[in-house]
Design an enzyme around this catalytic site. Structure first.
Site, PDB file in Angstrom:
ATOM      1  N   THR A 100       8.125 -45.739  21.370  1.00 37.41           N
ATOM      2  CA  THR A 100       7.149 -44.830  22.296  1.00 37.41           C
ATOM      3  C   THR A 100       7.168 -45.620  22.815  1.00 37.41           C
ATOM      4  O   THR A 100       6.296 -47.176  22.772  1.00 37.41           O
ATOM      5  CB  THR A 100       5.767 -43.843  21.741  1.00 37.41           C
ATOM      6  OG1 THR A 100       6.052 -43.738  21.233  1.00 37.41           O
ATOM      7  CG2 THR A 100       4.942 -44.032  22.933  1.00 37.41           C
ATOM      8  N   LYS A 176       8.524 -38.251  25.623  1.00 33.78           N
ATOM      9  CA  LYS A 176       7.458 -38.620  24.337  1.00 33.78           C
ATOM     10  C   LYS A 176       6.243 -38.752  24.938  1.00 33.78           C
ATOM     11  O   LYS A 176       4.863 -38.530  24.109  1.00 33.78           O
ATOM     12  CB  LYS A 176       7.980 -39.050  23.579  1.00 33.78           C
ATOM     13  CG  LYS A 176       7.182 -40.442  22.609  1.00 33.78           C
ATOM     14  CD  LYS A 176       6.874 -39.673  21.502  1.00 33.78           C
ATOM     15  CE  LYS A 176       5.419 -39.547  20.221  1.00 33.78           C
ATOM     16  NZ  LYS A 176       6.574 -40.877  19.606  1.00 33.78           N
ATOM     17  N   LYS A 244      -2.683 -47.590  22.815  1.00 30.90           N
ATOM     18  CA  LYS A 244      -1.125 -48.171  23.701  1.00 30.90           C
ATOM     19  C   LYS A 244      -0.462 -47.330  24.076  1.00 30.90           C
ATOM     20  O   LYS A 244      -0.182 -47.100  25.724  1.00 30.90           O
ATOM     21  CB  LYS A 244      -0.385 -48.271  22.375  1.00 30.90           C
ATOM     22  CG  LYS A 244       1.228 -49.143  22.985  1.00 30.90           C
ATOM     23  CD  LYS A 244       1.756 -49.418  22.267  1.00 30.90           C
ATOM     24  CE  LYS A 244       2.391 -48.126  20.625  1.00 30.90           C
ATOM     25  NZ  LYS A 244       3.496 -47.552  20.894  1.00 30.90           N
TER      26      LYS A 244
END
Length: 299
Positions: A100, A176, A244
């Site tokens: 990702t 995503k 994150k």
């Protein structure tokens, strides 16, 4: 195209990568693996794979290299670090990037690799360790027809659903991070709901039973609040992952001045949990930021 005898490399044998490598092996591919933890690669040998000492060694054997590491920095290390794969990859090989990452970074990586004669697939993954192990996860991919042709059936061997979202990098990573927006917000909302129930003296197991059979349920509530009930914060996906990933969501939106109020709040909740010392615990540990509640204990 038959998978028999085709060599595929997998770098990164964490919760997802290990399962993906196993799915490839069961589908008949010759699987070469590498991980910074030598024991992880050695364990895979027991299941019929080949352990390599570095990404470069994997690349010497394979024209399909699947990278399943945490973020862009680790992907850079896989490709361009000491004993990195990029200089060892044959021209026409394909690099499948499953992390990702910032979509713009993925677009840039495609150009860098294409300039070296290497094909690229922007291919983030979702579904968790269990679905990775059973070959039932989801891949959100984007890349050139040439890259898809080179990778053949390897994507289908690893996933139940392979989405082709564009003919160049970027779209896979965009989809995503939108998925991660929803996942992070849903976990944060689930934790908030359970915390309110605990604060108000509702029996946690009864609340879980009712919500999972009512309109307010979500997949994340059902999955993650089960961890809270079991007092099991073993990190299948850690708090710091959402620090994150929601950060990437907000960075992407900030570039076009697009407001994301729910994502911002959820990100702050995960940041608070991480700062409080829960960053490496399961992401359901975000519930630990709420004051004045008594969480279920180990049974």
């Amino acid at each position: 195209m038959s998978s028999q005898g085709i060599a595929v490399g997998v770098v990164g044998l964490g919760a997802m990568g290990k399962g993906m490598a196993g799915s490839l092996r069961r589908s008949g591919y010759n699987v070469y693996v590498a991980d910074v933890r030598k024991e992880a690669a050695d364990t895979f040998v027991e299941d019929g794979g080949v352990a390599c000492s570095s990404p470069a060694e994997v690349a010497e054997h394979c024209e399909i290299l699947v990278s399943v590491v945490v973020n862009a920095a680790q992907t850079e290390e896989v490709l361009f670090g000491k004993n990195g794969a990029a200089n060892a990859m044959k021209k026409g090989s394909v690099f499948v990037m499953c992390s990702t990452v910032d979509p713009n970074w993925s677009v840039g990586l495609e150009k860098r690799l294409n300039d070296m004669g290497i094909l690229y697939l922007d291919s983030p993954i979702s579904g968790g360790a269990a679905k990775a192990a059973s070959g039932e996860m989801t891949i959100m991919s984007a890349g050139t027809p040439q890259a898809y042709a080179k990778v053949g059936g390897a994507l289908d061997a690893m996933a139940a659903k392979v989405y082709r979202l564009g003919d160049s990098a970027g779209a896979g990573s965009k989809v995503k991070i939108i998925n991660q927006l929803l996942a992070g917000v849903h976990i944060a909302a689930a934790a908030e709901a359970m915390a309110l129930g605990l604060r108000e003296g509702v029996d946690a197991a009864s609340l879980y039973e009712v919500i999972t059979n009512s309109a307010g349920n979500s997949w994340m509530f059902e999955n993650r609040m089960a961890h809270v009930l079991a007092a099991d914060y073993t990190p299948l996906s850690a708090v710091d992952i959402f620090v994150k990933d929601l950060g990437l969501v907000l960075d992407t939106a900030r570039a076009s001045k697009f407001p994301l109020p729910l994502s911002s709040t959820a990100h702050q909740m995960f940041m608070q949990a991480s700062t409080a010392g829960f960053g490496r615990e399961d992401d359901s540990a975000v519930i630990k930021i709420f004051p004045g509640i008594e969480l279920p204990g180990k049974k």
